[in-house]
Design a protein around this motif. Sequence first.
Motif, PDB file in Angstrom:
ATOM      1  N   ASP A   7      44.883 -15.732  -1.985  1.00 49.96           N
ATOM      2  CA  ASP A   7      43.634 -16.434  -1.764  1.00 49.96           C
ATOM      3  C   ASP A   7      43.912 -17.682  -0.932  1.00 49.96           C
ATOM      4  O   ASP A   7      44.721 -18.526  -1.303  1.00 49.96           O
ATOM      5  CB  ASP A   7      43.057 -16.805  -3.118  1.00 49.96           C
ATOM      6  CG  ASP A   7      41.657 -17.358  -3.028  1.00 49.96           C
ATOM      7  OD1 ASP A   7      41.070 -17.546  -4.095  1.00 49.96           O
ATOM      8  OD2 ASP A   7      41.155 -17.601  -1.931  1.00 49.96           O
ATOM      9  N   LEU A   8      43.232 -17.801   0.215  1.00 50.68           N
ATOM     10  CA  LEU A   8      43.447 -18.951   1.091  1.00 50.68           C
ATOM     11  C   LEU A   8      43.136 -20.265   0.387  1.00 50.68           C
ATOM     12  O   LEU A   8      43.829 -21.261   0.591  1.00 50.68           O
ATOM     13  CB  LEU A   8      42.596 -18.832   2.352  1.00 50.68           C
ATOM     14  CG  LEU A   8      43.055 -17.802   3.367  1.00 50.68           C
ATOM     15  CD1 LEU A   8      42.040 -17.702   4.498  1.00 50.68           C
ATOM     16  CD2 LEU A   8      44.413 -18.152   3.912  1.00 50.68           C
ATOM     17  N   LEU A   9      42.111 -20.277  -0.426  1.00 45.36           N
ATOM     18  CA  LEU A   9      41.773 -21.509  -1.127  1.00 45.36           C
ATOM     19  C   LEU A   9      42.923 -21.946  -2.029  1.00 45.36           C
ATOM     20  O   LEU A   9      43.237 -23.132  -2.111  1.00 45.36           O
ATOM     21  CB  LEU A   9      40.491 -21.338  -1.932  1.00 45.36           C
ATOM     22  CG  LEU A   9      40.037 -22.579  -2.700  1.00 45.36           C
ATOM     23  CD1 LEU A   9      39.812 -23.764  -1.753  1.00 45.36           C
ATOM     24  CD2 LEU A   9      38.781 -22.282  -3.494  1.00 45.36           C
ATOM     25  N   GLU A  10      43.560 -21.004  -2.700  1.00 46.14           N
ATOM     26  CA  GLU A  10      44.690 -21.364  -3.559  1.00 46.14           C
ATOM     27  C   GLU A  10      45.869 -21.874  -2.728  1.00 46.14           C
ATOM     28  O   GLU A  10      46.607 -22.745  -3.178  1.00 46.14           O
ATOM     29  CB  GLU A  10      45.099 -20.197  -4.454  1.00 46.14           C
ATOM     30  CG  GLU A  10      44.055 -19.854  -5.497  1.00 46.14           C
ATOM     31  CD  GLU A  10      43.604 -21.057  -6.343  1.00 46.14           C
ATOM     32  OE1 GLU A  10      44.466 -21.849  -6.782  1.00 46.14           O
ATOM     33  OE2 GLU A  10      42.392 -21.201  -6.580  1.00 46.14           O
ATOM     34  N   CYS A  11      46.023 -21.343  -1.517  1.00 46.75           N
ATOM     35  CA  CYS A  11      47.058 -21.878  -0.614  1.00 46.75           C
ATOM     36  C   CYS A  11      46.730 -23.322  -0.236  1.00 46.75           C
ATOM     37  O   CYS A  11      47.616 -24.175  -0.188  1.00 46.75           O
ATOM     38  CB  CYS A  11      47.170 -21.029   0.652  1.00 46.75           C
ATOM     39  SG  CYS A  11      47.871 -19.397   0.377  1.00 46.75           S
ATOM     40  N   VAL A  12      45.462 -23.594   0.031  1.00 42.31           N
ATOM     41  CA  VAL A  12      45.041 -24.960   0.367  1.00 42.31           C
ATOM     42  C   VAL A  12      45.281 -25.888  -0.815  1.00 42.31           C
ATOM     43  O   VAL A  12      45.812 -26.986  -0.660  1.00 42.31           O
ATOM     44  CB  VAL A  12      43.551 -24.996   0.789  1.00 42.31           C
ATOM     45  CG1 VAL A  12      43.039 -26.426   0.873  1.00 42.31           C
ATOM     46  CG2 VAL A  12      43.358 -24.274   2.113  1.00 42.31           C
ATOM     47  N   GLN A  98      46.567 -27.415   7.502  1.00 42.12           N
ATOM     48  CA  GLN A  98      47.959 -26.965   7.324  1.00 42.12           C
ATOM     49  C   GLN A  98      48.048 -25.480   7.001  1.00 42.12           C
ATOM     50  O   GLN A  98      49.030 -24.827   7.332  1.00 42.12           O
ATOM     51  CB  GLN A  98      48.645 -27.784   6.220  1.00 42.12           C
ATOM     52  CG  GLN A  98      48.932 -29.193   6.625  1.00 42.12           C
ATOM     53  CD  GLN A  98      49.400 -30.076   5.491  1.00 42.12           C
ATOM     54  OE1 GLN A  98      49.689 -31.229   5.730  1.00 42.12           O
ATOM     55  NE2 GLN A  98      49.468 -29.596   4.262  1.00 42.12           N
ATOM     56  N   VAL A  99      47.031 -24.948   6.357  1.00 36.52           N
ATOM     57  CA  VAL A  99      47.022 -23.519   6.025  1.00 36.52           C
ATOM     58  C   VAL A  99      46.453 -22.697   7.185  1.00 36.52           C
ATOM     59  O   VAL A  99      47.009 -21.664   7.553  1.00 36.52           O
ATOM     60  CB  VAL A  99      46.221 -23.263   4.722  1.00 36.52           C
ATOM     61  CG1 VAL A  99      46.012 -21.775   4.488  1.00 36.52           C
ATOM     62  CG2 VAL A  99      46.957 -23.896   3.540  1.00 36.52           C
ATOM     63  N   LEU A 100      45.358 -23.154   7.782  1.00 34.23           N
ATOM     64  CA  LEU A 100      44.689 -22.352   8.806  1.00 34.23           C
ATOM     65  C   LEU A 100      45.324 -22.453  10.191  1.00 34.23           C
ATOM     66  O   LEU A 100      45.312 -21.478  10.937  1.00 34.23           O
ATOM     67  CB  LEU A 100      43.207 -22.722   8.896  1.00 34.23           C
ATOM     68  CG  LEU A 100      42.368 -22.411   7.661  1.00 34.23           C
ATOM     69  CD1 LEU A 100      40.913 -22.771   7.915  1.00 34.23           C
ATOM     70  CD2 LEU A 100      42.505 -20.952   7.252  1.00 34.23           C
ATOM     71  N   SER A 101      45.855 -23.607  10.548  1.00 33.55           N
ATOM     72  CA  SER A 101      46.413 -23.775  11.900  1.00 33.55           C
ATOM     73  C   SER A 101      47.481 -22.741  12.248  1.00 33.55           C
ATOM     74  O   SER A 101      47.423 -22.164  13.332  1.00 33.55           O
ATOM     75  CB  SER A 101      46.957 -25.188  12.096  1.00 33.55           C
ATOM     76  OG  SER A 101      45.889 -26.101  12.162  1.00 33.55           O
ATOM     77  N   PRO A 102      48.451 -22.488  11.363  1.00 31.49           N
ATOM     78  CA  PRO A 102      49.440 -21.467  11.728  1.00 31.49           C
ATOM     79  C   PRO A 102      48.835 -20.082  11.925  1.00 31.49           C
ATOM     80  O   PRO A 102      49.347 -19.268  12.689  1.00 31.49           O
ATOM     81  CB  PRO A 102      50.411 -21.452  10.537  1.00 31.49           C
ATOM     82  CG  PRO A 102      50.210 -22.753   9.856  1.00 31.49           C
ATOM     83  CD  PRO A 102      48.774 -23.142  10.092  1.00 31.49           C
TER      84      PRO A 102
END
Length: 178
Positions: A7-12, A98-102
């Motif tokens: 889950d992207l939110l959990e990565c954030v 930091q999560v989405l840029s890469p």
Amino acid sequence: MKETNTDLLECVLDRDNMNRAWHRVRANKGAAGVDGVCIDTFPEWMRSHWPNIQQALREGTYTPSPLRRVEIPKASGGVRLLGIPTVMDRVIQQAIAQVLSPMWDSEFSESSFGFRPQRSAHGAVKQMKGYINEGRKWAVDIDLSKFFDRVDHEPSRFACFGFTQPDRARASGPKDLW
């Protein structure tokens, strides 16, 4: 690294990611937003407010604070309007970036230099000099100034660009993107 749907939110919201975001925001310094919380007092403020903010982010009910508006005088006369987000909103924005840029940076043109990691106006000028030396005669400089102030923000309008807004964004890959 374990491959799984993450889950992207959990990565954030991952503690290490949030800490990296805080360190970046702290290094940039900056003024307090409308809440009056400055860089120096933010850690104490965060300890008492983070559980509720984290819950609101997970539930999709978090609303960023309004920007503190400041007018900066221009040397040529007039003023430049500046909107200062709260420190908390800057940390959240940084954590998201930091999560989405890469994930997204590879989608941009090699000729795009604005607000991208390891890129600058100096790099753009260097690339243009190379193009001139190759005999090219045209350059296009596009400034999106005020674009997002004027664009229709209806999400379906962005579908033509390949952007979608799923209920809950998910990525396939390692939990630790770093």
